[in-house]
Design an enzyme around this catalytic site. Structure first.
Site, PDB file in Angstrom:
ATOM      1  N   GLU A  34      41.960  48.576  43.083  1.00  0.00           N
ATOM      2  CA  GLU A  34      43.274  49.042  42.642  1.00  0.00           C
ATOM      3  C   GLU A  34      43.173  49.343  41.142  1.00  0.00           C
ATOM      4  O   GLU A  34      42.746  48.481  40.377  1.00  0.00           O
ATOM      5  CB  GLU A  34      44.330  47.973  42.894  1.00  0.00           C
ATOM      6  N   ARG A 259      35.543  35.256  48.682  1.00  0.00           N
ATOM      7  CA  ARG A 259      35.521  35.823  47.338  1.00  0.00           C
ATOM      8  C   ARG A 259      34.818  34.860  46.382  1.00  0.00           C
ATOM      9  O   ARG A 259      34.599  33.688  46.703  1.00  0.00           O
ATOM     10  CB  ARG A 259      36.949  36.082  46.855  1.00  0.00           C
ATOM     11  N   LYS A 269      43.782  38.490  38.811  1.00  0.00           N
ATOM     12  CA  LYS A 269      44.156  39.606  37.937  1.00  0.00           C
ATOM     13  C   LYS A 269      45.466  39.302  37.205  1.00  0.00           C
ATOM     14  O   LYS A 269      45.635  39.646  36.029  1.00  0.00           O
ATOM     15  CB  LYS A 269      44.280  40.886  38.753  1.00  0.00           C
TER      16      LYS A 269
END
Length: 560
Positions: A34, A259, A269
């Site tokens: 993104e 992850r 983020k």
């Protein structure tokens, strides 16, 4: 697939698919960031996996930007992401795509679902949708707008697209099952009204697709075979499958992996944005940040990052990787590739009283003992030197073997010296310089009479050295898992994560070093030339210290 490459459950799935001839025996992956922030080292794991798997199986990997939220996206992020992927050593060639490339197709597919009675326009606002959705233990309630006619839904959806309705007043939702045990299947939102200028499509659209819908449709359009996602999307997989099955289009396989979680840092983020916006760091590329741009500025190498990703492997369960392993990988790479030089970070003046005042000689130094091809260099030596202030003690403790009054030590590549006098500031009592004598017979650092010294010190010639600035970076957080105890990760910020030394001295050999060049400062650590550096005042970022915790851990594990 090469036999010397690592294996894991994802590669095993792909191997079986190839044997079965699935997807026409193709392998086609994608990395779908993104563009609403900078990539971090957690993304590096995904980049390494997606591009690496494609390369190993002679397949393809796309770079696709999930640009479905223009309110948070910027061209700056797009460009930084491309730079990061290239820096890591991967090439998407001509396969650069954007979810926005498919907005029209996504709209058409949504109309198809409406016509099949599988989607409807809902008037509930975000809070009401959340309330109607239910909880993990309670079923949801159907929207009062769920049973609108196909014709009414098409008319309203077209009105949403044309800008005839205010932001947030309507959404398009999939009609699935409000009693499903999987909350993601309880009539999820597909499109929302959002008037925000898009960095690629401008103001053409005022409705934008949600991630779950856009992601699977983009995968389908691009002919992706294996859609590799992180573990939090495991519960979204039934929705991924539902959309593609009900559209009756090409259907990739979604596979989830754990992850990266790294000690002494945060990889959210949202939290990284807080650190930047609240001024806890000096921007996204601050060398204390786990962003790829930050670790690049700090002096990490792409080879070390790829080695790190390979070492941690691919797992199905979340775990915490010790920062010591990452640092081990950095040291392992830089130990082979970095030029050795001498630099004094906290200088103490040394006058060699029996050395000729106007004499200078050049001594031979090895550039890297790990790689003979890097050759040797000349290091100037003169009467006045700088040594590290911590390398001298006027009243040394028992285990201190470096320089002290009356004690002899070796200067790296040079001579044996002995401290004969200590000069102090009359007002403060601070030691300002040392007077030493040298033994001319020990040139090169060896004694012809085989006498032993217990310490070898690095040094620079005062009249030849370059004055420099050194930025000593440490962990950004003091706790293994920031915020685990307090609930607020910012309470664990390390107030000593950066120490700036304004008056350091480095040997003249590196006068022409460029931004990004890496060196090992002997006995100090690995350093990288910062972009702020000038020829008049070089600036160095400490990449990592010479302390090798992970090697000690590995050694102790082998013993046990």
């Amino acid at each position: 697939m090469s036999s010397d490459k690592p294996t894991d459950f994802i590669r095993e799935i792909i191997t079986e698919d190839l044997k079965a001839g699935k997807y026409d025996s193709r392998v086609h992956t994608r990395f779908p960031p993104e563009p609403n922030g900078y990539l971090h080292i957690g993304h590096a794991k995904s980049i390494y996996l997606n591009f690496g798997v494609a390369e190993e199986f002679n397949g393809l990997c796309n770079l696709r930007f999930d640009d479905t939220n223009p309110a948070k996206e910027e061209v700056e992020y797009v460009e930084s992401i491309k730079e990061d992927v290239k820096w890591l050593g991967f090439d998407w060639q001509d396969r650069e795509y954007y979810a926005s490339d498919y907005f029209e197709k996504m709209y058409e597919y949504a109309v198809e679902l409406i016509k099949k009675g599988k989607a409807y326009v809902c008037d509930l606002n975000a809070d009401e949708i959340r309330e109607y959705r239910g909880t993990l233990t309670e079923s949801g309630k159907e929207s009062p707008y769920r049973n609108r006619t196909v014709e009414e839904n098409i008319e309203l959806f077209e009105k949403m697209r044309k800008g005839g309705l205010p932001d947030g007043s309507r959404t398009l939702r999939a009609k699935i099952d409000m009693k499903s045990g999987n909350i993601n299947m309880r009539d999820p939102v597909m499109f929302r009204i959002l008037r925000a200028e898009h960095h690629r499509t401008g103001n053409k659209w005022c409705i934008y697709p949600m991630y779950d819908y856009a992601h699977c449709v983009s995968d389908s359009i691009e002919g992706i075979t294996h859609s590799i996602c992180t573990l939090e999307f495991e519960d979204h997989r039934p929705l991924y499958d539902w959309f593609l099955d009900n559209l009756g289009v090409y259907h990739p396989q979604q596979i989830e992996f754990a992850r990266l979680n790294l000690s002494y840092t945060v990889l959210s983020k949202r939290k990284l944005i807080q650190l930047v916006q609240e001024g806890h760091v000096r921007g996204w590329d601050d060398p204390r940040m786990p962003t790829i741009s930050g670790i690049r500025k700090r002096g990490y190498t792409p080879e070390a990052i790829r080695n790190f990703c390979e070492r941690i492997g691919v797992a199905k369960r979340d775990s915490l990787v010790d920062m010591a392993l990452l640092e081990y990988c950095i040291r392992e790479d830089l130990n082979k590739s970095a030029q050795r030089v001498m630099a004094v970070l906290k200088p103490l003046k040394v006058v060699i009283t029996n050395y000729p005042e106007n004499q200078t000689e050049e001594l031979e130094a090895i550039n890297n003992p790990e790689d003979e091809s890097m050759g040797k260099r000349k290091v100037p030596f003169s009467r006045i030197l700088y040594i590290e202030r911590d390398d001298f003690r006027e009243d040394p403790p028992k285990e201190f073997f470096r320089l002290a009054p009356g004690r002899e030590v070796r200067l790296r590549y040079a001579y044996y010296i002995k401290c004969v006098d200590v000069i102090k500031d009359k007002n403060t009592g601070e030691i300002t310089e040392l007077h030493c004598t040298y033994d001319p017979a020990t040139r090169g650092g060896d004694s012809p009479d085989k006498r032993k010294v217990k310490a070898t010190l690095h040094w620079v010639s005062a009249s030849h050295a370059l004055e420099a600035e050194a930025r000593l970076y440490d962990y950004l957080f003091t706790k293994h898992v920031p915020g685990e105890e307090s609930g607020d990760f910012k309470t664990d910020l390390n107030p000593k994560s950066l120490e700036v030394l304004k008056q350091c001295f480095v040997e003249p050999f590196i006068a022409d070093a460029k931004a990004g060049d890496r060196f090992q400062f002997e006995r100090q650590g690995y350093f990288c030339v910062d972009r702020d550096s000038t020829k008049e005042k070089p600036v160095f970022n400490r990449t990592v210290t010479l302390r090798d915790t992970w090697a000690k851990i590995e050694k102790s594990q082998k013993k046990s």
